[in-house]
Write an enzyme that holds these catalytic residues in place. Structure first.
Site, PDB file in Angstrom:
ATOM      1  N   ARG A   1      55.320  43.854  43.143  1.00  0.00           N
ATOM      2  CA  ARG A   1      55.722  43.902  44.543  1.00  0.00           C
ATOM      3  C   ARG A   1      54.447  43.689  45.371  1.00  0.00           C
ATOM      4  NH1 ARG A   1      58.505  47.740  41.693  1.00  0.00           N
ATOM      5  NH2 ARG A   1      60.798  47.559  41.779  1.00  0.00           N
TER       6      ARG A   1
ATOM      7  N   LYS B   1      57.718  51.888  43.062  1.00  0.00           N
ATOM      8  CA  LYS B   1      58.949  52.166  43.798  1.00  0.00           C
ATOM      9  C   LYS B   1      59.824  53.177  43.070  1.00  0.00           C
ATOM     10  CE  LYS B   1      62.987  49.847  45.797  1.00  0.00           C
ATOM     11  NZ  LYS B   1      63.663  48.553  46.016  1.00  0.00           N
TER      12      LYS B   1
ATOM     13  N   HIS C   1      57.271  38.441  48.572  1.00  0.00           N
ATOM     14  CA  HIS C   1      58.144  39.181  47.658  1.00  0.00           C
ATOM     15  C   HIS C   1      59.001  38.234  46.828  1.00  0.00           C
ATOM     16  CE1 HIS C   1      60.839  42.322  46.190  1.00  0.00           C
ATOM     17  NE2 HIS C   1      60.004  43.210  46.677  1.00  0.00           N
TER      18      HIS C   1
ATOM     19  N   ARG D   1      58.807  37.344  42.857  1.00  0.00           N
ATOM     20  CA  ARG D   1      59.517  38.101  41.823  1.00  0.00           C
ATOM     21  C   ARG D   1      60.860  37.436  41.492  1.00  0.00           C
ATOM     22  NH1 ARG D   1      58.176  43.262  40.959  1.00  0.00           N
ATOM     23  NH2 ARG D   1      60.294  44.129  41.205  1.00  0.00           N
TER      24      ARG D   1
ATOM     25  N   HIS E   1      61.827  46.679  36.993  1.00  0.00           N
ATOM     26  CA  HIS E   1      63.157  47.139  37.377  1.00  0.00           C
ATOM     27  C   HIS E   1      63.610  48.217  36.408  1.00  0.00           C
ATOM     28  CE1 HIS E   1      64.707  43.554  39.991  1.00  0.00           C
ATOM     29  NE2 HIS E   1      63.803  44.307  40.600  1.00  0.00           N
TER      30      HIS E   1
ATOM     31  N   TYR F   1      68.511  54.165  26.233  1.00  0.00           N
ATOM     32  CA  TYR F   1      68.133  53.436  25.022  1.00  0.00           C
ATOM     33  C   TYR F   1      67.114  52.331  25.286  1.00  0.00           C
ATOM     34  CZ  TYR F   1      71.909  55.879  22.697  1.00  0.00           C
ATOM     35  OH  TYR F   1      72.702  56.860  22.174  1.00  0.00           O
TER      36      TYR F   1
END
Length: 382
Positions: free
Chosen positions: A242, A269, A332, A335, A359, A369
């Site tokens: 970011r 974030k 941005h 990304r 993310h 998992y």
């Protein structure tokens, strides 16, 4: 003999404090420093007690007698005036905490202690400043939905619909904090969920065609502005953090020997530490950058002061100088460019792509998992 103002004024300090009585338990205490304090002596439940009434002459003789008489009346009804005074003090202190402004500040203190990023704190402080302007001096328990809506409408009237919605959410967190503290009874913003204009979702502009992305990278290579800004643009495209994560990067986070950038949780974030593998081109750029800014704390210091990070507008401004407007490409957007092209290539595990852009899986079971960093695969990504 009852006291008079003239008699009180004639009282001189002594080496030790002493008392001079008026009547019905009222007396003035004269201290060695010359101050004089009204006190009332009384008995309740078989115990002798003292009530401080106030200093003289701020509290006049007439006022002291009236307060003494009120205290005597309370004693006659079985009420301890000292305990009643302390209870009132506690209520006054509680009342001071009941305002929206105080609760907002206490909430900000709480989340700062939880380690929220400084950028997040600044945004919350900015939002709450707008709310405090309208609601700050009002008891939080007395604020109803219409009052909050009037505050939000002021923001909305400027055309800043997304800001108004974020403000509603932020005000709600303060009310819920107040409810948890026992100082508010409900969150009135809940009733305002559908009261504001819903802004159209607009993804950040990003280049998603391979040829066009190649043109962008060539344009960055030919950028004739500040060298630090040029390197920052290329690092942004290579490492896809970011923009704020790159601007706030410190040299201490980089292990060039191991080719790893370790971003601490407090700057991410999702509040999870994130590691970024550094490809050869990034290492070369970082070595060039170290010669320029290695003596500072920040990887990308401000042009105004090396003690501050690069401005949040610098990278987007550089893209505009390269001829890319806000509808074509944003800082941005790097990304989205990476994610789109990496997924369309079919060469990489989607989970590895998601980890590369830090993310977090929304599905709780799947997240339990999917804990791996996919490090080996991410090191091979171009």
């Amino acid at each position: 003999m009852p006291l008079s103002d003239a008699a009180i004024r004639r009282l001189k300090p002594r080496e030790k404090q002493y008392k001079v009585s008026d009547f019905d338990g009222l007396f003035v205490l004269v201290r060695p420093n010359g101050s004089r304090l009204w006190q009332f002596k009384y008995r309740i439940a078989g115990k002798e007690k003292l009530l401080s009434i106030g200093p003289y002459p701020e509290t006049s003789l007439t006022q002291a007698r009236a307060m003494r008489d009120a205290a005597r009346s309370m004693v006659a009804r079985g009420i301890d005036p000292s305990e009643a005074k302390q209870k009132q003090k506690r209520q006054n202190l509680l009342q001071d905490r009941l305002t929206f402004a105080v609760q907002a500040r206490e909430y900000l203190t709480k989340i700062r202690q939880e380690g929220r990023a400084e950028m997040t704190m600044r945004k919350l402080e900015w939002l709450l400043a707008m709310a405090i302007e309208d609601l700050g001096d009002r008891p939080i328990a007395d604020i109803a939905a219409p009052a909050v809506l009037r505050c939000l409408r002021k923001v909305e009237s400027r055309g800043t619909h997304e800001t108004a919605r974020r403000l509603r959410s932020t005000i709600g967190t303060v009310f819920r904090f107040g409810v948890a503290s026992g100082l508010a009874t409900n969150d009135p913003t809940y009733a305002l969920r559908d009261a504001l204009v819903r802004p159209k979702a607009k993804p950040r502009a990003a280049i998603t065609e391979p040829d066009e992305l190649g043109k962008l990278m060539r344009a960055i290579a030919g950028y004739n502005g500040q060298t630090v800004t040029k390197i920052a643009l290329e690092l942004l495209a290579l490492l896809v953090p970011r923009p704020g994560e790159l601007r706030q990067a410190r040299w201490t986070e980089f292990d060039l020997a191991s080719a790893v950038w370790s971003i601490p949780a407090e700057r991410m974030k999702m509040r999870r530490p994130h590691r970024v593998p550094l490809p050869g081109r990034a290492l070369a750029l970082l070595k060039d950058l170290k010669a320029l800014t290695g003596h500072t704390e920040f990887l990308l210091p401000s042009l105004v002061s090396v003690k501050r990070m690069m401005s949040e507008n610098t990278l987007n401004t550089a893209l505009r100088r390269l001829g890319y407007d806000a509808e074509e490409m944003t800082a941005h957007g790097c990304r989205a460019s990476f994610s789109t092209l990496a997924n369309e290539s079919g060469l990489w595990n989607p989970d590895a792509i998601e980890r590369a852009i830090a993310h977090v899986e929304a599905n709780d079971v799947r997240r339990a998992y999917a804990r791996g960093e996919h490090w080996e695969e991410r090191m091979r990504m171009p």
